[in-house]
Design a protein around this motif. Structure first.
Motif, PDB file in Angstrom:
ATOM      1  N   TYR A  82      14.365  26.563  33.856  1.00 52.02           N
ATOM      2  CA  TYR A  82      14.660  27.154  35.162  1.00 52.02           C
ATOM      3  C   TYR A  82      15.396  26.130  36.009  1.00 52.02           C
ATOM      4  O   TYR A  82      15.095  24.944  35.967  1.00 52.02           O
ATOM      5  N   GLY A  83      16.409  26.571  36.723  1.00 51.30           N
ATOM      6  CA  GLY A  83      17.178  25.699  37.593  1.00 51.30           C
ATOM      7  C   GLY A  83      18.373  25.049  36.919  1.00 51.30           C
ATOM      8  O   GLY A  83      19.231  24.492  37.592  1.00 51.30           O
ATOM      9  N   ALA A  84      18.437  25.105  35.589  1.00 53.92           N
ATOM     10  CA  ALA A  84      19.582  24.525  34.874  1.00 53.92           C
ATOM     11  C   ALA A  84      20.796  25.436  35.043  1.00 53.92           C
ATOM     12  O   ALA A  84      20.665  26.643  35.255  1.00 53.92           O
ATOM     13  N   ALA A  85      21.967  24.839  34.924  1.00 55.14           N
ATOM     14  CA  ALA A  85      23.199  25.634  34.979  1.00 55.14           C
ATOM     15  C   ALA A  85      23.378  26.300  33.619  1.00 55.14           C
ATOM     16  O   ALA A  85      23.374  25.637  32.592  1.00 55.14           O
ATOM     17  N   ASP A 130       8.876  37.576  34.088  1.00 59.14           N
ATOM     18  CA  ASP A 130      10.046  38.165  34.732  1.00 59.14           C
ATOM     19  C   ASP A 130      10.120  39.629  34.320  1.00 59.14           C
ATOM     20  O   ASP A 130       9.966  39.962  33.154  1.00 59.14           O
ATOM     21  N   ARG A 154      15.386  33.170  32.993  1.00 59.52           N
ATOM     22  CA  ARG A 154      15.821  31.808  32.710  1.00 59.52           C
ATOM     23  C   ARG A 154      17.308  31.798  32.395  1.00 59.52           C
ATOM     24  O   ARG A 154      17.828  32.715  31.752  1.00 59.52           O
ATOM     25  N   PRO A 155      17.991  30.745  32.822  1.00 58.00           N
ATOM     26  CA  PRO A 155      19.404  30.634  32.450  1.00 58.00           C
ATOM     27  C   PRO A 155      19.520  30.451  30.946  1.00 58.00           C
ATOM     28  O   PRO A 155      18.567  30.032  30.275  1.00 58.00           O
TER      29      PRO A 155
END
Length: 162
Positions: A29-32, A7, A18-19
């Motif tokens: 990735y994709g997690a809240a 990134d 990344r969150p």
């Protein structure tokens, strides 16, 4: 995201997209995750203290450290030691809350030492924060190796005392 790709921000510096959780730890990735603090925000000292205290009270010392870092980098040079010391305290609390007793105690002590010769400003209780950091560093370091992490919300300092 491609596992081999890195990134990057608009200037090509590596930045993880990344969150993150409330303590700044990367999540899949994709997690809240928790919304990140925007970088490079110039605030008045009073806004800095108010925003950092809000984040500390919410158990988000990692995010508070970013607020202090912005003040350190954008403010007058003579105030840099204050903001740098406060950033170190916030990172120390972050590490202690993540369960890293050695790193947490080390950064709390480093922040306390950085602040020891700094005069309070902007309503910040520097002597009280130095005492808080020394006491928390002692408790964290004296705990069992791999012991439980501290509760960042319960341990959050009051920047202005009282």
């Amino acid at each position: 995201m491609d596992a081999g790709a890195r990134d990057r921000d608009g200037e090509g510096r590596a930045r993880s997209a990344r969150p993150r959780d409330g303590l700044g730890r990367p999540l899949p990735y994709g997690a809240a995750g928790v919304e990140r603090q925007p970088e490079g925000v110039v605030r008045t000292p009073e806004e800095t203290v108010r925003e950092a205290q809000r984040l500390l009270d919410a158990g988000m010392p990692f995010h508070a450290h970013e607020v202090f870092e912005d003040a350190w980098k954008s403010g007058p040079a003579e105030q840099a030691p204050l903001w740098r010391g406060l950033a170190q305290l916030a990172v120390g609390l972050t590490h202690a809350a993540r369960g890293n007793a050695v790193g947490g105690a080390r950064l709390l002590r480093r922040g306390a030492a950085s602040l020891a010769g700094v005069e309070g400003a902007h309503g910040i209780d520097v002597p009280g924060l130095v005492r808080w950091a020394d006491e928390l560093a002692h408790r964290v370091a004296a705990g069992p190796a791999g012991g439980p992490a501290v509760d960042a919300t319960r341990e959050a300092p009051r920047l202005g005392g009282a």
